[in-house]
Design an enzyme around this catalytic site. Structure first.
Site, mmCIF file in Angstrom:
data_model
loop_
_atom_site.group_PDB
_atom_site.id
_atom_site.type_symbol
_atom_site.label_atom_id
_atom_site.label_comp_id
_atom_site.label_asym_id
_atom_site.label_seq_id
_atom_site.Cartn_x
_atom_site.Cartn_y
_atom_site.Cartn_z
ATOM 1 N N ASN A 1 -10.576 -12.365 -1.547
ATOM 2 C CA ASN A 1 -11.178 -11.091 -1.936
ATOM 3 C C ASN A 1 -11.004 -10.871 -3.429
ATOM 4 O O ASN A 1 -10.433 -11.712 -4.128
ATOM 5 C CB ASN A 1 -10.580 -9.945 -1.103
ATOM 6 C CG ASN A 1 -9.087 -9.835 -1.300
ATOM 7 O OD1 ASN A 1 -8.607 -9.627 -2.403
ATOM 8 N ND2 ASN A 1 -8.327 -10.007 -0.213
ATOM 9 N N ASP B 1 -7.562 -9.688 6.201
ATOM 10 C CA ASP B 1 -7.316 -9.200 7.558
ATOM 11 C C ASP B 1 -7.495 -10.295 8.605
ATOM 12 O O ASP B 1 -6.842 -10.288 9.632
ATOM 13 C CB ASP B 1 -8.255 -8.028 7.860
ATOM 14 C CG ASP B 1 -7.861 -6.793 7.063
ATOM 15 O OD1 ASP B 1 -6.655 -6.501 7.009
ATOM 16 O OD2 ASP B 1 -8.755 -6.133 6.485
ATOM 17 N N LYS C 1 -13.239 -31.825 4.930
ATOM 18 C CA LYS C 1 -14.351 -31.034 4.431
ATOM 19 C C LYS C 1 -15.485 -31.016 5.466
ATOM 20 O O LYS C 1 -15.870 -32.076 5.982
ATOM 21 C CB LYS C 1 -14.852 -31.630 3.119
ATOM 22 C CG LYS C 1 -15.923 -30.790 2.464
ATOM 23 C CD LYS C 1 -16.411 -31.404 1.173
ATOM 24 C CE LYS C 1 -17.591 -30.594 0.650
ATOM 25 N NZ LYS C 1 -18.339 -31.284 -0.381
ATOM 26 N N PRO D 1 -1.333 -11.681 10.507
ATOM 27 C CA PRO D 1 -0.208 -10.759 10.715
ATOM 28 C C PRO D 1 -0.261 -9.652 9.671
ATOM 29 O O PRO D 1 -0.710 -9.864 8.542
ATOM 30 C CB PRO D 1 1.023 -11.638 10.488
ATOM 31 C CG PRO D 1 0.543 -12.811 9.700
ATOM 32 C CD PRO D 1 -0.897 -13.016 10.088
ATOM 33 N N ASP D 2 0.196 -8.473 10.045
ATOM 34 C CA ASP D 2 0.281 -7.360 9.088
ATOM 35 C C ASP D 2 1.681 -7.383 8.478
ATOM 36 O O ASP D 2 2.672 -7.057 9.153
ATOM 37 C CB ASP D 2 0.005 -6.027 9.799
ATOM 38 C CG ASP D 2 -0.159 -4.890 8.800
ATOM 39 O OD1 ASP D 2 0.635 -4.831 7.832
ATOM 40 O OD2 ASP D 2 -1.086 -4.084 8.974
ATOM 41 N N ILE D 3 1.749 -7.764 7.223
ATOM 42 C CA ILE D 3 3.049 -7.977 6.564
ATOM 43 C C ILE D 3 3.796 -6.656 6.400
ATOM 44 O O ILE D 3 4.979 -6.539 6.745
ATOM 45 C CB ILE D 3 2.843 -8.667 5.192
ATOM 46 C CG1 ILE D 3 2.147 -10.015 5.405
ATOM 47 C CG2 ILE D 3 4.172 -8.854 4.462
ATOM 48 C CD1 ILE D 3 1.562 -10.642 4.172
ATOM 49 N N PHE E 1 0.094 0.306 0.082
ATOM 50 C CA PHE E 1 -1.078 0.642 -0.731
ATOM 51 C C PHE E 1 -2.273 0.699 0.211
ATOM 52 O O PHE E 1 -2.291 0.021 1.242
ATOM 53 C CB PHE E 1 -1.314 -0.409 -1.823
ATOM 54 C CG PHE E 1 -0.758 0.011 -3.151
ATOM 55 C CD1 PHE E 1 0.611 0.089 -3.359
ATOM 56 C CD2 PHE E 1 -1.603 0.338 -4.201
ATOM 57 C CE1 PHE E 1 1.131 0.492 -4.578
ATOM 58 C CE2 PHE E 1 -1.090 0.737 -5.435
ATOM 59 C CZ PHE E 1 0.269 0.813 -5.619
ATOM 60 N N LYS F 1 -3.593 5.736 7.549
ATOM 61 C CA LYS F 1 -2.980 4.407 7.371
ATOM 62 C C LYS F 1 -1.474 4.514 7.238
ATOM 63 O O LYS F 1 -0.716 3.698 7.744
ATOM 64 C CB LYS F 1 -3.597 3.738 6.131
ATOM 65 C CG LYS F 1 -3.363 2.258 6.061
ATOM 66 C CD LYS F 1 -4.244 1.582 5.021
ATOM 67 C CE LYS F 1 -5.668 1.398 5.504
ATOM 68 N NZ LYS F 1 -6.529 0.724 4.525
ATOM 69 N N LYS G 1 0.994 2.567 9.730
ATOM 70 C CA LYS G 1 1.925 1.527 9.246
ATOM 71 C C LYS G 1 3.376 2.015 9.275
ATOM 72 O O LYS G 1 4.292 1.271 8.959
ATOM 73 C CB LYS G 1 1.554 1.105 7.827
ATOM 74 C CG LYS G 1 0.113 0.663 7.668
ATOM 75 C CD LYS G 1 -0.034 -0.773 7.284
ATOM 76 C CE LYS G 1 -1.507 -1.122 7.254
ATOM 77 N NZ LYS G 1 -1.775 -2.502 6.921
HETATM 78 N N1 CTP Z 1 -1.148 -5.170 4.463
HETATM 79 C C1 CTP Z 1 -0.291 -6.176 4.821
HETATM 80 N N2 CTP Z 1 -0.701 -7.161 5.660
HETATM 81 C C2 CTP Z 1 -1.970 -7.153 6.171
HETATM 82 C C3 CTP Z 1 -2.862 -6.143 5.791
HETATM 83 C C4 CTP Z 1 -2.422 -5.155 4.937
HETATM 84 O O1 CTP Z 1 0.860 -6.180 4.365
HETATM 85 N N3 CTP Z 1 -2.334 -8.131 6.985
HETATM 86 C C5 CTP Z 1 -0.666 -4.094 3.589
HETATM 87 C C6 CTP Z 1 -1.286 -4.052 2.213
HETATM 88 O O2 CTP Z 1 -0.507 -4.811 1.277
HETATM 89 C C7 CTP Z 1 -1.262 -2.576 1.899
HETATM 90 C C8 CTP Z 1 -1.442 -1.914 3.249
HETATM 91 O O3 CTP Z 1 -1.013 -2.882 4.204
HETATM 92 O O4 CTP Z 1 0.001 -2.165 1.422
HETATM 93 C C9 CTP Z 1 -2.832 -1.486 3.564
HETATM 94 O O5 CTP Z 1 -3.743 -2.512 3.323
HETATM 95 P P1 CTP Z 1 -5.298 -2.294 3.537
HETATM 96 O O6 CTP Z 1 -5.998 -3.609 3.333
HETATM 97 O O7 CTP Z 1 -5.765 -1.110 2.747
HETATM 98 O O8 CTP Z 1 -5.318 -1.848 5.056
HETATM 99 P P2 CTP Z 1 -5.568 -2.582 6.376
HETATM 100 O O9 CTP Z 1 -4.339 -2.454 7.187
HETATM 101 O O10 CTP Z 1 -6.037 -3.965 6.134
HETATM 102 O O11 CTP Z 1 -6.691 -1.674 7.018
HETATM 103 P P3 CTP Z 1 -8.284 -1.656 6.754
HETATM 104 O O12 CTP Z 1 -8.634 -2.970 6.090
HETATM 105 O O13 CTP Z 1 -8.840 -1.493 8.085
HETATM 106 O O14 CTP Z 1 -8.544 -0.475 5.867
#
Ligand code: CTP
Length: 405
Positions: free
Chosen positions: A213, A282, A292, A310-312, A332, A346, A350
């Site tokens: 991204n 995500d 390739k 995974p959501d860190i 953030f 959010k 979280k």
């Molecule tokens: N984050 C994370 N791991 C992920 C996704 C997000 O640690 N897999 C953290 C980001 O570093 C940020 C926060 O979660 O601090 C929110 O990230 P954001 O991309 O805005 O939110 P998402 O949880 O991905 O939700 P969405 O994309 O649906 O808005």
């Protein structure tokens, strides 16, 4: 605003080849808003002329304790009284030895000894051959100077003018500038350990392609710098970005979300504050190919399937240390619309005490931003400013939350 606006720095040069870097440092200090008064030893003038330093600082250089330009003939007193700091760059081994013994047989050493020790800090940028640097006498002098209240800015490592390679080079002018700026920042995070994630992640499709991204990592790097300036020990887990590592920050480079998770979780065990600025992908391709993916001539396009990463932040935020607030977690939120409502939702999802909202598409890659701080009590807007200013603001805000709890 420039970082050294209103500061008056006395820049002292002792004898060493690194004097050529002092010219650049003088310029850099002035560009950041400082006024600079140069004082040179006789040996320094073997390496660079007072004419150069006068032209760069826009002030006559002082080099003698018998300078009759001063009405009271006391340059050693007058020069330091309105200084915010004395920076000796380069500081030779001999000059360090002189400072250590409180000798005062030339203007620069006399001025250092005569400075009001409580209000005029002394910053030293040593510069010497690697053997001189490693010598027990030098190391002993360094330790004692530090104990006497001098602030040692450290040395660089690498090729030296003498042809040898090792420690002892003077730091580069931009490094010294960052260190001087950091010196003046309030130490709100003294003794704290801060962990920051920053940048995008890259999710491989095959060995040559992937999904990422537009995050530049600038906000996270600015936060790492601001936390370090505030006295914290900082670890920065960075996705693929080409930004320079802020001074004094430990950096761990990662590529994918899973690598970022693996690097972050153990570090979070050691941290007091975790700030998740990374724009973590995500989803990742469900079946990344080892080879390739080739066109087969049929015109068919590959079918990509995705699985969720995974959501860190959420993982760390539900660890026992985070739940007990031993670890303070900050998230953030990069939103494209309805910032306040999305950010508050959010934050709750979280389970973090503080979430920082911003409008993603407008800020990616930019040097400035505007933030919305969201906590359980409500929201507070932080108006548009440079990312470094915002980072310092955020550090101050988090530090006051830590003090309250
Ligand atoms: N984050 C994370 N791991 C992920 C996704 C997000 O640690 N897999 C953290 C980001 O570093 C940020 C926060 O979660 O601090 C929110 O990230 P954001 O991309 O805005 O939110 P998402 O949880 O991905 O939700 P969405 O994309 O649906 O808005």
């Amino acid at each position: 605003m420039n970082d050294l606006e209103g500061k008056h720095i006395v820049l002292g040069l002792s004898g060493g080849i690194a004097c050529y870097k002092a010219a650049e440092l003088c310029r850099a200090l002035i560009k950041e808003g400082a006024t600079v008064q140069v004082v040179m030893t006789e040996a320094a003038q073997q390496f660079i002329t007072p004419v150069t330093m006068q032209a760069l600082s826009n002030r006559p250089v002082y080099d003698s304790q018998w300078d009759q330009r001063e009405p009271n003939n006391m340059a050693h007193i007058n020069l330091s009284r309105d200084a915010d700091a004395i920076v000796i760059a380069p500081c030779s081994a001999d000059f360090m030895a002189k400072l250590l013994h409180g000798r005062a047989d030339d203007l620069l050493s006399l001025m250092c000894l005569a400075r009001p020790i409580e209000t005029v800090p002394l910053l030293l940028a040593p510069a010497m051959n690697r053997e001189m640097w490693a010598h027990p006498a030098t190391q002993r002098n360094l330790a004692q100077l530090s104990a006497d209240g001098a602030h040692i800015l450290g040395v660089g490592s690498g090729y030296q003018a003498c042809g040898e390679t090792g420690d002892g080079r003077m730091l580069e002018p931009d490094e010294l500038l960052d260190d001087v700026i950091a010196f003046f920042q309030p130490k709100r995070f003294a003794g704290k350990r801060v962990l920051v994630t920053a940048g995008p992640t890259f999710e491989a499709i095959d060995p040559v392609r992937g999904i990422t991204n537009l995050s530049s990592g600038k906000m996270g790097f600015a936060i790492a710098r601001a936390a370090r300036e505030a006295g914290a020990q900082v670890t920065l887990v960075a996705g693929p970005v080409s930004l320079p590592t802020p001074r004094g920050v430990t950096r761990i480079d990662v590529r994918s979300a899973r690598e970022m998770l693996a690097a972050t979780v153990p570090q979070a065990e050691l941290a007091d504050v975790f700030i998740a600025t990374a724009a973590v992908a995500d989803w990742r391709p469900a079946n990344a190919s080892d080879q390739k993916i080739k066109k087969d001539g049929s015109g068919d396009t590959p079918q990509l399937a995705f699985i969720e990463n995974p959501d860190i932040l959420a993982t760390v935020a539900k660890s026992p240390r985070a739940l007990s607030r031993e670890l303070f977690c900050v998230g953030f939120a990069a939103e494209s619309h309805d910032l306040e409502a999305n950010a508050q939702a959010k934050r709750e999802r979280k389970r973090v005490p503080l979430l920082v909202g911003n409008i993603g598409p407008a800020t990616f890659g930019a040097d400035d931003n505007a933030l919305l701080l969201v906590d359980e009590k409500g929201t507070r807007a932080v108006p548009r400013a440079s990312k470094l200013e915002l980072a310092r603001h955020l550090v101050a805000d988090i530090a006051s939350r830590l003090n309250r709890s």
